[in-house]
Scaffold this motif. Structure first.
Motif, mmCIF file in Angstrom:
data_model
loop_
_atom_site.group_PDB
_atom_site.id
_atom_site.type_symbol
_atom_site.label_atom_id
_atom_site.label_comp_id
_atom_site.label_asym_id
_atom_site.label_seq_id
_atom_site.Cartn_x
_atom_site.Cartn_y
_atom_site.Cartn_z
ATOM 1 N N PRO A 568 0.838 -1.212 0.000
ATOM 2 C CA PRO A 568 0.000 0.000 0.000
ATOM 3 C C PRO A 568 0.866 1.252 0.000
ATOM 4 N N ILE A 569 0.266 2.361 -0.377
ATOM 5 C CA ILE A 569 0.975 3.641 -0.279
ATOM 6 C C ILE A 569 1.211 3.943 1.191
ATOM 7 N N ALA A 570 2.449 4.309 1.519
ATOM 8 C CA ALA A 570 2.818 4.536 2.912
ATOM 9 C C ALA A 570 3.030 6.022 3.168
ATOM 10 N N ILE A 571 2.744 6.437 4.398
ATOM 11 C CA ILE A 571 2.927 7.816 4.829
ATOM 12 C C ILE A 571 4.111 7.873 5.786
ATOM 13 N N GLY A 572 5.032 8.787 5.547
ATOM 14 C CA GLY A 572 6.257 8.875 6.332
ATOM 15 C C GLY A 572 6.080 9.587 7.655
ATOM 16 N N LYS A 573 7.168 9.669 8.379
ATOM 17 C CA LYS A 573 7.124 10.276 9.711
ATOM 18 C C LYS A 573 6.828 11.773 9.659
ATOM 19 N N ASP A 574 7.090 12.412 8.510
ATOM 20 C CA ASP A 574 6.761 13.833 8.358
ATOM 21 C C ASP A 574 5.392 14.030 7.714
ATOM 22 N N ASN A 575 4.607 12.961 7.677
ATOM 23 C CA ASN A 575 3.232 12.991 7.153
ATOM 24 C C ASN A 575 3.182 13.338 5.662
ATOM 25 N N THR A 576 4.203 12.910 4.913
ATOM 26 C CA THR A 576 4.190 13.007 3.455
ATOM 27 C C THR A 576 4.164 11.605 2.867
ATOM 28 N N ILE A 577 3.836 11.520 1.575
ATOM 29 C CA ILE A 577 3.873 10.228 0.888
ATOM 30 C C ILE A 577 5.314 9.751 0.806
ATOM 31 N N MET A 578 5.558 8.523 1.225
ATOM 32 C CA MET A 578 6.898 7.960 1.128
ATOM 33 C C MET A 578 7.217 7.656 -0.330
ATOM 34 N N GLU A 579 8.358 8.140 -0.790
ATOM 35 C CA GLU A 579 8.749 7.938 -2.184
ATOM 36 C C GLU A 579 9.327 6.546 -2.400
ATOM 37 N N TRP A 580 9.942 6.016 -1.368
ATOM 38 C CA TRP A 580 10.544 4.689 -1.421
ATOM 39 C C TRP A 580 9.861 3.784 -0.395
ATOM 40 N N ALA A 581 10.109 2.487 -0.479
ATOM 41 C CA ALA A 581 9.462 1.551 0.436
ATOM 42 C C ALA A 581 9.883 1.784 1.881
ATOM 43 N N GLN A 582 11.089 2.291 2.076
ATOM 44 C CA GLN A 582 11.538 2.693 3.404
ATOM 45 C C GLN A 582 11.553 4.219 3.479
ATOM 46 N N ASN A 611 -9.623 8.294 -0.296
ATOM 47 C CA ASN A 611 -8.322 8.311 0.378
ATOM 48 C C ASN A 611 -8.013 9.685 0.976
ATOM 49 N N PRO A 612 -8.861 10.210 1.866
ATOM 50 C CA PRO A 612 -8.616 11.562 2.384
ATOM 51 C C PRO A 612 -7.295 11.695 3.138
ATOM 52 N N GLU A 613 -6.905 10.673 3.891
ATOM 53 C CA GLU A 613 -5.657 10.749 4.643
ATOM 54 C C GLU A 613 -4.456 10.795 3.698
ATOM 55 N N ILE A 614 -4.512 9.967 2.647
ATOM 56 C CA ILE A 614 -3.431 9.974 1.667
ATOM 57 C C ILE A 614 -3.392 11.309 0.924
ATOM 58 N N CYS A 615 -4.547 11.849 0.622
ATOM 59 C CA CYS A 615 -4.576 13.140 -0.070
ATOM 60 C C CYS A 615 -3.987 14.245 0.797
ATOM 61 N N ASN A 616 -4.223 14.176 2.092
ATOM 62 C CA ASN A 616 -3.605 15.145 2.997
ATOM 63 C C ASN A 616 -2.082 15.001 2.954
ATOM 64 N N ALA A 617 -1.600 13.753 2.885
ATOM 65 C CA ALA A 617 -0.156 13.517 2.772
ATOM 66 C C ALA A 617 0.377 13.996 1.423
ATOM 67 N N VAL A 618 -0.441 13.912 0.376
ATOM 68 C CA VAL A 618 -0.056 14.461 -0.924
ATOM 69 C C VAL A 618 0.163 15.967 -0.814
ATOM 70 N N THR A 619 -0.768 16.652 -0.163
ATOM 71 C CA THR A 619 -0.619 18.093 0.040
ATOM 72 C C THR A 619 0.680 18.411 0.764
ATOM 73 N N ASN A 620 0.971 17.653 1.813
ATOM 74 C CA ASN A 620 2.216 17.869 2.549
ATOM 75 C C ASN A 620 3.436 17.594 1.675
ATOM 76 N N SER A 621 3.313 16.614 0.788
ATOM 77 C CA SER A 621 4.423 16.302 -0.114
ATOM 78 C C SER A 621 4.698 17.458 -1.064
ATOM 79 N N LEU A 622 3.642 18.109 -1.552
ATOM 80 C CA LEU A 622 3.815 19.250 -2.437
ATOM 81 C C LEU A 622 4.481 20.409 -1.705
ATOM 82 N N TYR A 623 4.080 20.622 -0.458
ATOM 83 C CA TYR A 623 4.747 21.653 0.340
ATOM 84 C C TYR A 623 6.220 21.320 0.504
ATOM 85 N N LYS A 624 6.493 20.062 0.782
ATOM 86 C CA LYS A 624 7.878 19.635 0.988
ATOM 87 C C LYS A 624 8.709 19.827 -0.275
ATOM 88 N N ARG A 625 8.105 19.634 -1.433
ATOM 89 C CA ARG A 625 8.809 19.813 -2.693
ATOM 90 C C ARG A 625 9.079 21.286 -3.009
#
Length: 633
Positions: A568-582, A611-625
């Motif tokens: 499954p898609i995983a969410i990292g410790k910073d609440n972003t989508i994990m790009e890698w399996a770890q 997938n609201p939780e994953i979408c929230n992590a997507v938003t955080n990923s965009l901020y991180k980028r």
């Protein structure tokens, strides 16, 4: 919508006349100084960059089949043993070593897209001052217009590239008789910087230039067998046709029966008695049948755009100036222009029967262009065609589907020999010969056998738009099926209990390997993009099989067993989508790619509803980028 933003209202589609009232012009106030300042024209195959100089005009010519090389062998029997070594290193968590060992999985270099040549025109008034210079690319007519005054004489040029007549058309005229004096030349031959593989002859080509002129005193003179001088003409019409010996990705140029010179001359002879007005009318009918299918109105009125081509003496607001002003004045008509410019470029670089739009469309001035100007399959080629369906240019996708079919042919051998797998595979970089093997350097580019799978999502997308069952059955499904066959073989049992991809990379990105030392690695397992693409393909194949009544096949059964076992898609410790399996440390948080967000776009497996939780992590990923400023606006 009405004032309370709660109800939709029907808006009448603008008539063709109203569409033409909407100014859609890319405007320049001076001649081009660099290649990127020139204006592109094209008919899908033949193209040119128009520089618009006053003392001299330059047309840089391209033909979409001019590539180095010959058909290649895209297999390597040594890969399977090397693959086993890499997988073992990944399983041991030795990602730096796995990245180094992955060099044994690399393929050969990609071939290079070549320019056709230049037409250089020198005018006799080059030492005189000019005024009222205007250069514009009119998207409504797919024509570059150039006007300027020298003394009391106004000079005008019109350049367009006709698809119906497969010809570049350039008309140069003056508003007073006898004022056209010009000299022009084409290089005698292209420098032999590139030949076919191992020095063997490659693709041959030919270009033919026809000249017509008007004026009672007009005359021509040949200078030194390489230049043509024209004196005292009222107008000059230049017609350029071109052809090559390319006869498909599986035919060696030495075996080609195509005579490019004869083909170019035949094209030119067909229009020997066609007037400029007739050429222009046919060009407009063809182009506007595509371009005028879609209108976009964001401004309050069709004519809201500020005038940018004024009367003589008025300042011209260039498109570059409008872009700079957009930072403080978000003019919606500029967004309209950008939207339609994208459609213009696709129409001009990809038509039924042409080659696929490459990394630079069809426009290139260099013998050694950046990244070979080759189709890159880890986002670039797909982006070229993202607009085809939503922007009502479906037939402009035809070259993409033809290209996928060619990749599948070569990719079948690559899958069989390199990976001992069924189906077909291709990687991140390819060329006119449908190269299917991996790139030749750097694992972060080369170790990515997902290029064909991503391309195949366009096949299912096309069916969803068109509901063309014949297309699905005869074109899309065989390619999707072959792609899925490779993917189910590529997946292997992993230590986490999931079906994993190993080796795996996130396109063009690396991570800091765990264990200290700050060493960079790019090879690991089951990157989020890998799994997202595989999931997308599996769901498309299942859906296609239902439409076609093929749900009981062995492949469908294997896919249905594999789907729930994908990570499954995983969410990292910073609440972003994990790009890698770890949850590796990212050394470049503002990296240009957003590969791990594929499931949201262009994929369809992430939605706000499901997938609201994953979408929230997507938003955080965009901020991180580093997209926070744009998102706040």
């Amino acid at each position: 919508m009405d004032a309370d933003d709660s109800d939709w209202v029907r808006v009448r589609r603008p008539t063709e006349a109203e569409q033409e009232q909407q100014p859609l012009k890319v405007v320049f106030a001076s001649p081009a100084e660099h290649f990127t300042d020139a204006a592109p024209i094209g008919n899908g195959s033949l193209g040119a960059m128009v520089w618009g100089g006053v003392a001299s005009e330059k047309l840089q010519l391209n033909h979409d089949t001019l590539w180095t090389g010959v058909p290649g062998n895209y297999t390597d029997p040594n890969v399977p043993s090397a693959l086993a070594v890499v997988r073992g290193l990944v399983d041991e968590g030795r990602f730096v070593d796995a990245t180094k060992a992955a060099s044994c999985l690399f393929g050969g270099p990609t071939q290079v897209y070549q320019p056709l040549g230049d037409i250089n025109i020198v005018f006799n008034a080059s030492d005189r001052e000019y005024t009222s210079y205007k250069r514009e690319l009119d998207l409504h007519t797919a024509t570059v217009y150039i006007t300027y005054n020298i003394g009391e004489v106004q000079y005008t040029r019109e350049h367009f590239c006709s698809n119906p007549h497969q010809t570049i058309v350039s008309k140069i005229s003056a508003n007073k008789s006898g004022h056209m004096i010009m000299e022009g030349t084409c290089p005698g031959q292209r420098p032999e910087r590139h030949q076919g593989t191992n020095g063997t002859p490659g693709i041959k080509f030919a270009a033919v230039l026809s000249l017509q002129m008007g004026g009672t005193a007009a005359r021509t003179t040949v200078l030194s067998n390489e230049k043509l001088r024209i004196d005292d003409a009222d107008w000059v019409l230049l017609l350029v046709t071109a052809s090559s010996s390319f006869n498909g990705p599986f035919v060696n140029p030495l075996d080609s029966k195509v005579d490019p010179a004869s083909a170019a001359l035949r094209t030119l002879n067909k229009i020997s008695n066609v007037t400029f007005s007739q050429l222009r009318a046919a060009h407009l009918e063809d182009y506007q049948s595509l371009f005028h299918r879609v209108s976009l109105q964001l401004s309050q009125a069709l004519t809201m755009e500020r005038p940018n081509i004024g009367e003589a003496g008025e300042a011209i607001e260039t498109t570059a100036e409008r872009i700079n002003r957009f930072r403080c004045d978000q003019d919606p008509s500029l967004v309209e222009l950008l939207f339609q410019y994208g459609r213009y470029l696709l129409i001009s670089s990809s038509r039924p029967g042409t080659q696929v739009s490459n990394l630079q469309g069809i426009w290139n001035q260099d013998l050694e262009p950046a990244w070979e100007a080759s189709p890159h399959l880890n986002i670039n080629l797909q982006m070229n065609y993202w607009l085809a369906l939503p922007c009502n240019l479906s037939e402009c996708q035809d070259p993409l589907f033809d290209f996928i079919a060619s990749l599948a042919c070569n990719g079948t051998e690559t899958a069989k020999v390199n990976y001992q797998a069924s189906g077909w595979v291709t990687h991140h970089d390819t060329d006119i010969w449908a190269k299917s093997s991996a790139y030749y350097e750097d694992a972060m580019y080369a170790v990515w056998p997902m290029g064909g799978a991503w391309l195949c999502t366009h096949l299912w997308e096309h069916y969803q738009y068109s509901l063309d069952k014949e297309f699905l059955e005869n074109t899309a499904y065989p390619l999707l099926e072959g792609c899925a066959l490779f993917l189910v073989d590529w997946l292997i049992e992993g230590p986490r209990g999931y079906l994993e991809t190993n080796p795996s990379t996130s396109p063009e990105h690396c991570f800091i390997a765990p264990g200290g030392g700050g060493y960079l690695a790019s090879v690991s397992y089951s990157t989020t993009m890998d799994i997202s693409i595989i999931r997308e393909i599996f769901l498309a194949v299942i859906s296609s099989s239902k439409v076609l009544g093929k749900s009981d096949t062995t492949l469908i059964k294997r896919i249905k067993k594999a789907l729930p076992r994908l990570p499954p898609i995983a969410i990292g410790k910073d609440n972003t989508i994990m790009e890698w399996a770890q949850d590796f440390e990212d050394p470049e948080v503002h990296h240009r790619h957003l590969s791990h967000l594929f499931g949201l776009y262009p994929g369809h497996t992430i939605t706000m509803e499901k997938n609201p939780e994953i979408c929230n992590a997507v938003t955080n990923s965009l901020y991180k980028r580093g997209l926070q400023n744009q998102m706040r606006k």
